[in-house]
Scaffold this motif. Structure first.
Motif, PDB file in Angstrom:
ATOM      1  N   GLU A   1       0.944   8.481  -0.231  1.00 23.56           N
ATOM      2  CA  GLU A   1       1.291   9.541  -1.167  1.00 23.56           C
ATOM      3  C   GLU A   1       0.977  10.905  -0.571  1.00 23.56           C
TER       4      GLU A   1
ATOM      5  N   ASN B   1      -7.055   7.741  -6.203  1.00 27.13           N
ATOM      6  CA  ASN B   1      -6.784   6.316  -6.069  1.00 27.13           C
ATOM      7  C   ASN B   1      -7.314   5.822  -4.720  1.00 27.13           C
TER       8      ASN B   1
ATOM      9  N   CYS C   1      -6.911   3.097  -3.217  1.00 27.96           N
ATOM     10  CA  CYS C   1      -6.045   2.142  -2.535  1.00 27.96           C
ATOM     11  C   CYS C   1      -4.874   2.803  -1.810  1.00 27.96           C
ATOM     12  N   VAL C   2      -4.788   4.117  -1.906  1.00 29.98           N
ATOM     13  CA  VAL C   2      -3.651   4.864  -1.372  1.00 29.98           C
ATOM     14  C   VAL C   2      -4.019   5.509  -0.041  1.00 29.98           C
TER      15      VAL C   2
ATOM     16  N   THR D   1       0.845  -1.196   0.000  1.00 27.44           N
ATOM     17  CA  THR D   1       0.000   0.000   0.000  1.00 27.44           C
ATOM     18  C   THR D   1       0.879   1.245   0.000  1.00 27.44           C
ATOM     19  N   MET D   2       0.609   2.143  -0.917  1.00 31.09           N
ATOM     20  CA  MET D   2       1.382   3.376  -1.031  1.00 31.09           C
ATOM     21  C   MET D   2       0.826   4.477  -0.139  1.00 31.09           C
TER      22      MET D   2
ATOM     23  N   HIS E   1       5.479   6.930  -1.495  1.00 26.82           N
ATOM     24  CA  HIS E   1       5.667   7.120  -2.936  1.00 26.82           C
ATOM     25  C   HIS E   1       5.764   8.610  -3.238  1.00 26.82           C
TER      26      HIS E   1
END
Length: 297
Positions: A133, A139, A141-142, A130-131, A228
């Protein structure tokens, strides 16, 4: 494409649990931070392979001083797809991780993935970390947390003290890096598809190729975290028309595939993925769209 490259195997050990592939394109300082985080914050034994594109910023020379890393030097920027595939003969581990050079790996990223692999009990899967950011991009999923978007502004100590706050529930739809698959499935699908070179839409394509082979376990691990910085190379590259290529190749859009089949971003609920609906036959509209984009690609 005229591809000239050289391979350098420097690791002596053959007993690695993960091999991590990292393409880089004249991003030496951020690459150094990425590699530092892997070496500092990983617990399992990892083989690192760096794919150097051009390396004219000093990356090529620096890699030659790092005896603990395996690497490939390509004289031109050959992109992600060619670069990852070239690295195949250097891979020593059973599980292959693909990562970007603008990622900082946080403690526990590797053990969370390995624990999940052990729980699965088979090799028919694609897992993603899992990023975190700095900005919201839509997104689902972030996890959002701003710890800087450049080397100069990066707040490493603050991130290391608070990354636990960004742990998410596991999510559906693993596709993009950091991602891990078994080497047998890497070989079965032939690695990354060069028609997507330099790399746009190669992520949904890799998931689709696995889906076609019968893989149904696409899971993002909420406790495996990386920071990220955000597309430091893709902002400089001339992008391929990946959306059209995907439709021409598969007959549906990547958006439809993510939403209707991988259920991207939805909370993982331990459903039986072997019972998930298979791909439906193409409708006449999809066939027409596929033919239209095939002519334009």
């Amino acid at each position: 494409m005229d591809i000239t490259f050289s391979k350098h195997v420097q690791t002596k050990d053959n007993l690695f649990e993960f091999t991590i592939l990292i393409p880089t394109w004249n991003n030496l300082e951020i690459l150094k931070l990425c590699l530092k985080s892997i070496l500092q914050n990983s617990q399992i034994k990892i083989q690192i392979i760096v794919i150097v594109n051009e390396g004219k910023d000093g990356t090529s020379a620096w890699m030659q001083t790092q005896g603990h890393l395996d690497y490939i030097i390509a004289e031109k920027n050959i992109g992600i797809c060619y670069g990852l595939n070239i690295a195949r003969s250097l891979i020593k581990a059973e599980y292959v991780v693909y990562a970007n050079d603008d990622m900082y790996f946080l403690p526990g990223w590797d053990t969370a993935l390995k624990d999940e692999i052990n729980r699965i009990g088979h090799n028919r899967f694609l897992l993603s970390a899992t990023m975190i950011e700095p900005e919201y991009t839509g997104n689902p999923c972030v996890s959002i947390g701003n710890y800087g978007n450049t080397i100069a502004t990066f707040q490493e100590d603050r991130l290391l003290n608070s990354y636990h706050d960004h742990i998410k529930a596991d999510w559906k739809g693993s596709s993009w890096p950091p991602s891990v698959m078994h080497i047998d499935y890497w070989d079965l699908i032939g690695g990354y598809s060069i028609e997507f070179s330099p790399g746009m839409y190669s992520d949904p394509d890799i998931s689709m190729k696995l889906y076609i082979t019968g893989v149904r376990y696409f899971k993002g691990i909420g406790s495996s975290l990386v920071y990220h910085f955000g597309s430091k190379s893709t902002k400089r590259v001339r992008k391929n028309k990946g959306r059209k290529t995907f439709i021409a190749k598969w007959g549906i859009s990547a958006h439809d595939f993510y939403d209707n089949y991988l259920q991207l971003g939805e909370k993982w609920d331990n459903i039986n993925f072997s019972a998930q609906a298979d791909m439906k036959p193409l409708t006449w509209k999809q066939k027409l769209k596929r033919a239209f984009y095939a002519l334009k690609v």
